[in-house]
Write a protein that holds these residues in place. Sequence first.
Motif, short mmCIF file in Angstrom:
data_model
loop_
_atom_site.label_atom_id
_atom_site.label_comp_id
_atom_site.label_asym_id
_atom_site.label_seq_id
_atom_site.Cartn_x
_atom_site.Cartn_y
_atom_site.Cartn_z
N MET A 1 55.45 66.02 24.68
CA MET A 1 55.60 67.20 23.80
C MET A 1 57.07 67.43 23.53
O MET A 1 57.89 67.48 24.46
N ASN A 2 57.46 67.61 22.24
CA ASN A 2 58.86 67.82 21.90
C ASN A 2 59.27 69.27 22.17
O ASN A 2 58.44 70.12 22.52
N THR A 4 60.24 71.65 20.13
CA THR A 4 59.63 72.63 19.23
C THR A 4 58.21 72.98 19.66
O THR A 4 57.83 74.15 19.71
N SER A 5 57.42 71.96 20.00
CA SER A 5 56.05 72.20 20.45
C SER A 5 56.04 72.97 21.77
O SER A 5 55.18 73.83 21.99
N MET A 8 56.70 76.52 21.00
CA MET A 8 55.52 77.08 20.37
C MET A 8 54.46 77.41 21.42
O MET A 8 53.83 78.47 21.38
N ALA A 9 54.27 76.49 22.37
CA ALA A 9 53.29 76.71 23.44
C ALA A 9 53.70 77.90 24.30
O ALA A 9 52.85 78.73 24.67
N LEU A 141 48.98 72.32 23.82
CA LEU A 141 48.56 73.23 22.75
C LEU A 141 47.05 73.24 22.59
O LEU A 141 46.44 74.29 22.36
#
Length: 499
Positions: A1-2, A4-5, A8-9, A141
């Motif tokens: 997971m980067n 940004t992700s 977001m999570a 996510l």
Amino acid sequence: MNITSGRMAGSLEIVLLLCFVVAMYFQQNTGLADNGDYTRSMLWMTPGPTGMEANWPDPDSEDWSKRFFNYWIPYWDLDMQLPKSRTSAAVLWLPGVLLSSVFFSGSVLYLPSVSLFPKLILVTILLLLFTWGRQHERHRLLLLGGIAFPFILLTTSTDYVAYFNSFYQEASSLIFLLLLLVSILILKQRPSFPTFLFSIVCVFLLATSKASNVYWPALAVPIIVHLRYRDTLTNMRLAALAVALLAMLTFASMHVTGAGASKENPYHSLFYGALMFSEQPGEHLRRLNMPDADTCIHASAFTQEGMACIARHENKLSYLTTLSVLYREPLVFPRMMTYVFDNMQDISLVYLGKYAIDDPRSKTTPRVGDGYEQRFWLAGDNALMLNLWSTLKYRVFPTGYALLLLLILFIAVFIHARRYADVRKDLALVGLLCSVACVVDMSIAILGDGRYELMKHLFLANVLFDIALIVFLVVVSVHVKERIGEKGWKTRKQLPSVP
């Protein structure tokens, strides 16, 4: 997971936690009226409602309508007598009762206080779900959207939340079930004696929270023993340990809850259950030496006819009598189960009030016989969104043969998913246990008390189906995602390299 992700999570976790807290806050004055079951589990802390002379008023009095069925009562006289408790639900209620006695009143119990500790446990489980999701970054996510979000919808749905601010044991069944599932996942990841003991304690609490939960040691103990000792004990010793623990926990469940002590339950099992599905009830009654008991069929044990029937035939009422009917007429049980499958997915309990008598919502809440659109309409702050899960269950979730086929599909998919060494294997274990337990619980509900208040007795079966459905959708989603990822990787591998 980067990165940004990941952000977001993290943001999604905060939003989900806030949604849970807000949903619970706006339903703190929502409960469930007593149908007569409160008394069996409340006497250790209260003798009855505040302002009423008797816990059981005269049936012709105004207090009777206030006390039972129509209204939720938030204030109760506080009188702590711990030895009278016959349910492990007391473990969940006691912290809130003590806090209420310290900060609210030493003589009056504010009923929503009993839900403080259960709600704290739900928050803890939600945070554990977040932590578990971080251990599977690739699907974080998906796990938040597919498990944490439905978990919030389920546990904050008004028709489920109403049990928490009450003396019903169903809320403790929900909490201890969730703790058991969490403990099994922890034990699978960290098989040690402390995690093993935690799982056994969860089984004990679940099995002793309600008499109908007596089957849980048989389902959970073999799994727990296998997860802990599969690499250190022979198969023979594994089986011996499982049987010993199973026997002790089952005995404890029956002893603590007083399972089998009531005559109303086996009466309902026979006259409000098996004989109602029989094509030859008269023949069964003659064989059982009760030829004059045909008027007992369809009569609740709490009617005058039912009480008279119990008085006449008390010495012949037992679950063995019901089993003898099933043995002599085998098609009775499939008919009973068909009826149960047809009555799943409705958790509204419209015949029990959810608000106090001075709450404006109690004047507008629909009663039995109202149409479906009103059935899930809730006044004031309890808008449709807070009861969304219950509405989806009634409108969308399958019943009847479709439900049976779906449960079979669940079991098949979960067995298949056990072959993968990733998050699917963990989820499949939970889903498989819940799917099997759902069918067992439905059987116990109809065999244990017949058709009497079946909707309420299917509470845990509905929760088990809900969890199995959530897990099934996530397992399938993860599987599809993995297959798409594999195909993408193979395609990239076959592309010619650029010189």
